[in-house]
Scaffold this motif. Structure first.
Motif, PDB file in Angstrom:
ATOM      1  N   ALA A   1       0.924  -1.058  -0.091  1.00 59.99           N
ATOM      2  CA  ALA A   1       0.021  -0.124   0.169  1.00 59.99           C
ATOM      3  C   ALA A   1       0.781   1.046  -0.014  1.00 59.99           C
ATOM      4  CB  ALA A   1      -0.881  -0.049   1.297  1.00 59.99           C
ATOM      5  N   SER A   2       2.100   1.046   0.412  1.00 56.45           N
ATOM      6  CA  SER A   2       3.088   2.320   0.685  1.00 56.45           C
ATOM      7  C   SER A   2       3.527   2.881  -0.736  1.00 56.45           C
ATOM      8  CB  SER A   2       4.108   1.973   1.537  1.00 56.45           C
ATOM      9  OG  SER A   2       5.071   0.994   1.222  1.00 56.45           O
ATOM     10  N   LEU A   3       3.498   1.729  -1.787  1.00 54.10           N
ATOM     11  CA  LEU A   3       3.897   2.158  -2.939  1.00 54.10           C
ATOM     12  C   LEU A   3       3.056   3.339  -3.683  1.00 54.10           C
ATOM     13  CD1 LEU A   3       4.167  -1.337  -4.475  1.00 54.10           C
ATOM     14  CD2 LEU A   3       6.066   0.201  -3.816  1.00 54.10           C
ATOM     15  N   GLN A   4       1.916   3.443  -3.197  1.00 46.79           N
ATOM     16  CA  GLN A   4       0.976   4.753  -3.717  1.00 46.79           C
ATOM     17  C   GLN A   4       1.800   6.182  -3.471  1.00 46.79           C
ATOM     18  OE1 GLN A   4      -1.683   5.092  -5.324  1.00 46.79           O
ATOM     19  NE2 GLN A   4      -1.657   2.956  -5.735  1.00 46.79           N
TER      20      GLN A   4
ATOM     21  N   GLU B   1       1.340  -1.379 -11.954  1.00 48.94           N
ATOM     22  CA  GLU B   1      -0.152  -0.734 -11.796  1.00 48.94           C
ATOM     23  C   GLU B   1      -0.402  -0.211 -10.242  1.00 48.94           C
ATOM     24  OE1 GLU B   1      -2.453  -4.436 -12.562  1.00 48.94           O
ATOM     25  OE2 GLU B   1      -2.361  -4.125 -14.774  1.00 48.94           O
ATOM     26  N   LEU B   2       0.419  -0.718  -9.327  1.00 44.74           N
ATOM     27  CA  LEU B   2       0.227  -0.086  -7.995  1.00 44.74           C
ATOM     28  C   LEU B   2       1.039   1.227  -7.826  1.00 44.74           C
ATOM     29  CD1 LEU B   2       0.722  -3.387  -5.741  1.00 44.74           C
ATOM     30  CD2 LEU B   2      -1.238  -2.073  -6.100  1.00 44.74           C
ATOM     31  N   LEU B   3       2.093   1.468  -8.858  1.00 53.25           N
ATOM     32  CA  LEU B   3       2.676   2.604  -8.719  1.00 53.25           C
ATOM     33  C   LEU B   3       2.132   3.625  -9.552  1.00 53.25           C
ATOM     34  CD1 LEU B   3       6.292   1.120  -9.264  1.00 53.25           C
ATOM     35  CD2 LEU B   3       5.848   2.359  -7.305  1.00 53.25           C
ATOM     36  N   PRO B   4       1.760   4.971  -9.017  1.00 49.75           N
ATOM     37  CA  PRO B   4       0.956   6.123  -9.523  1.00 49.75           C
ATOM     38  C   PRO B   4       1.609   6.558 -10.981  1.00 49.75           C
ATOM     39  CG  PRO B   4       1.323   6.627  -7.221  1.00 49.75           C
ATOM     40  CD  PRO B   4       2.401   5.347  -7.449  1.00 49.75           C
ATOM     41  N   ASN B   5       2.675   6.506 -11.115  1.00 49.17           N
ATOM     42  CA  ASN B   5       3.495   7.188 -12.244  1.00 49.17           C
ATOM     43  C   ASN B   5       4.498   6.510 -13.004  1.00 49.17           C
ATOM     44  OD1 ASN B   5       3.934   9.355 -14.250  1.00 49.17           O
ATOM     45  ND2 ASN B   5       5.239  10.465 -12.798  1.00 49.17           N
ATOM     46  N   ALA B   6       3.811   5.250 -13.318  1.00 51.44           N
ATOM     47  CA  ALA B   6       4.919   3.973 -13.746  1.00 51.44           C
ATOM     48  C   ALA B   6       4.698   3.692 -15.008  1.00 51.44           C
ATOM     49  CB  ALA B   6       5.097   2.696 -12.946  1.00 51.44           C
ATOM     50  N   SER B   7       5.827   3.270 -15.672  1.00 51.15           N
ATOM     51  CA  SER B   7       5.738   2.875 -17.376  1.00 51.15           C
ATOM     52  C   SER B   7       6.137   1.391 -17.093  1.00 51.15           C
ATOM     53  CB  SER B   7       6.478   3.554 -18.140  1.00 51.15           C
ATOM     54  OG  SER B   7       6.179   4.827 -18.480  1.00 51.15           O
ATOM     55  N   TYR B   8       5.522   0.329 -18.137  1.00 54.05           N
ATOM     56  CA  TYR B   8       6.247  -1.130 -17.838  1.00 54.05           C
ATOM     57  C   TYR B   8       6.851  -1.261 -19.367  1.00 54.05           C
ATOM     58  CZ  TYR B   8       6.077  -6.031 -17.668  1.00 54.05           C
ATOM     59  OH  TYR B   8       6.551  -7.470 -17.698  1.00 54.05           O
ATOM     60  N   SER B   9       8.072  -1.990 -19.176  1.00 51.50           N
ATOM     61  CA  SER B   9       8.551  -2.434 -20.353  1.00 51.50           C
ATOM     62  C   SER B   9       8.936  -3.972 -20.073  1.00 51.50           C
ATOM     63  CB  SER B   9       9.879  -1.435 -20.640  1.00 51.50           C
ATOM     64  OG  SER B   9      10.473  -2.168 -21.780  1.00 51.50           O
ATOM     65  N   GLU B  10       8.838  -4.711 -21.040  1.00 53.39           N
ATOM     66  CA  GLU B  10       9.099  -5.981 -21.060  1.00 53.39           C
ATOM     67  C   GLU B  10      10.106  -6.450 -22.316  1.00 53.39           C
ATOM     68  OE1 GLU B  10       5.957  -9.370 -20.311  1.00 53.39           O
ATOM     69  OE2 GLU B  10       6.241  -9.361 -22.661  1.00 53.39           O
ATOM     70  N   ILE B  11      10.984  -7.089 -21.658  1.00 52.95           N
ATOM     71  CA  ILE B  11      12.340  -7.633 -22.378  1.00 52.95           C
ATOM     72  C   ILE B  11      12.370  -9.010 -22.432  1.00 52.95           C
ATOM     73  CG2 ILE B  11      13.524  -5.384 -22.048  1.00 52.95           C
ATOM     74  CD1 ILE B  11      15.093  -6.814 -19.775  1.00 52.95           C
ATOM     75  N   PRO B  12      13.263  -9.598 -23.395  1.00 55.29           N
ATOM     76  CA  PRO B  12      13.441 -11.121 -23.448  1.00 55.29           C
ATOM     77  C   PRO B  12      14.041 -11.584 -21.980  1.00 55.29           C
ATOM     78  CG  PRO B  12      13.991  -9.791 -25.431  1.00 55.29           C
ATOM     79  CD  PRO B  12      14.055  -9.078 -24.430  1.00 55.29           C
ATOM     80  N   GLY B  13      13.667 -12.843 -21.680  1.00 53.33           N
ATOM     81  CA  GLY B  13      14.545 -13.516 -20.819  1.00 53.33           C
ATOM     82  C   GLY B  13      13.858 -13.987 -19.183  1.00 53.33           C
TER      83      GLY B  13
END
Length: 251
Positions: free
Chosen positions: A188-191, A216-228
């Motif tokens: 919850a503190s991630l907010q 999704e829990l971080l208010p100002n986050a982008s997600y990037s998926e890489i191989p592996g």
């Protein structure tokens, strides 16, 4: 690339590796690894430096070229957060980026959640919700590896971790004390983390739970998926490229 040493808050001597010039980027490695293994060997530090950053890579205590003290007093709760804070204070950093992979990511999030560090931007690699909220359960695996080190056989789920510890020459007595300094994080503190954040994770990496849920829990986050997987994603150029690309977009 240069390497220097400084004394942390309790006098423990820690190694710092530097490359590049520009905005400082404090970059932290994973558990039982080191700056060379995670960031230098595979070219990620070079890639980030080429994007216009001074990359500052700490070897955590008990890792790499840093000291591994055997005095229990050298292992208070969240000691790694205090080490990173000592580095930031030593260098007088203000407008900087903070980030890391696995343990480095956990340490970065703990530091920001506790209000100890306030970076301009944050990079979280190889980390998911379980690696934060259920660390006590995950650390039990590594404590078993240390305690049963000489009896773990091929085919045991802990065999690969044992081989990795052996290959890195980890001081097991110091490592055991260090593992017990890392608390669980209240999700919850991630907010409270408001700065732009990159969550980057391998498409087969399930070691620390869901990185997508973490983003999704971080208010100002982008997600990037890489191989592996957790171990292989850090060896591919995609990791450094994803970080450098995000830094450019959010500069």
């Amino acid at each position: 690339m240069t390497t220097e040493f400084f004394d942390s808050f309790d006098g423990t001597r820690l190694a710092l590796h530097r490359i590049g010039s520009g905005q400082p980027f404090v970059l932290l490695h994973g558990l039982f690894s080191n700056a060379d293994m995670n960031w230098i060997k595979w070219g990620h530090a070079d890639t980030i430096a080429a994007a216009g950053y001074e990359v500052l890579m700490l070897d955590f205590r008990v890792h790499g070229q840093s000291e591994a003290p055997h005095d229990p007093a050298k292992y208070p709760e969240n000691v790694l957060v205090r080490d990173v804070a000592a580095l930031v204070d030593q260098l007088g950093l203000e407008d900087y980026v903070l980030g890391g992979f696995s343990l480095g990511a956990r340490t970065s999030l703990h530091a920001v959640v506790q209000g100890i560090l306030d970076p301009q931007r944050l990079v979280i690699g190889g980390m998911g919700t379980a690696g934060l909220g259920e660390w006590t359960k995950r650390s039990a695996h590594f404590l078993r590896v240390i305690d049963e080190f000489d009896t773990i056989e091929r085919g045991d789920p802990a065999y690969f971790s044992m081989q990795f510890l052996k290959s890195q020459g980890v001081d097991r007595l110091a490592a055991r004390m260090l593992l017990q300094t890392l608390p669980d994080l209240d999700l919850a503190s991630l907010q409270n983390i408001s700065m732009p954040t990159l969550v980057v994770c391998g498409d087969e990496d399930r070691d620390n739970g869901s990185a997508i849920e973490l983003a999704e829990l971080l208010p100002n986050a982008s997600y990037s998926e890489i191989p592996g997987t957790h171990m292989s994603s850090v060896t591919k150029p995609d990791l450094g490229a994803a970080i450098a690309d995000w830094l450019e977009k959010t500069a």
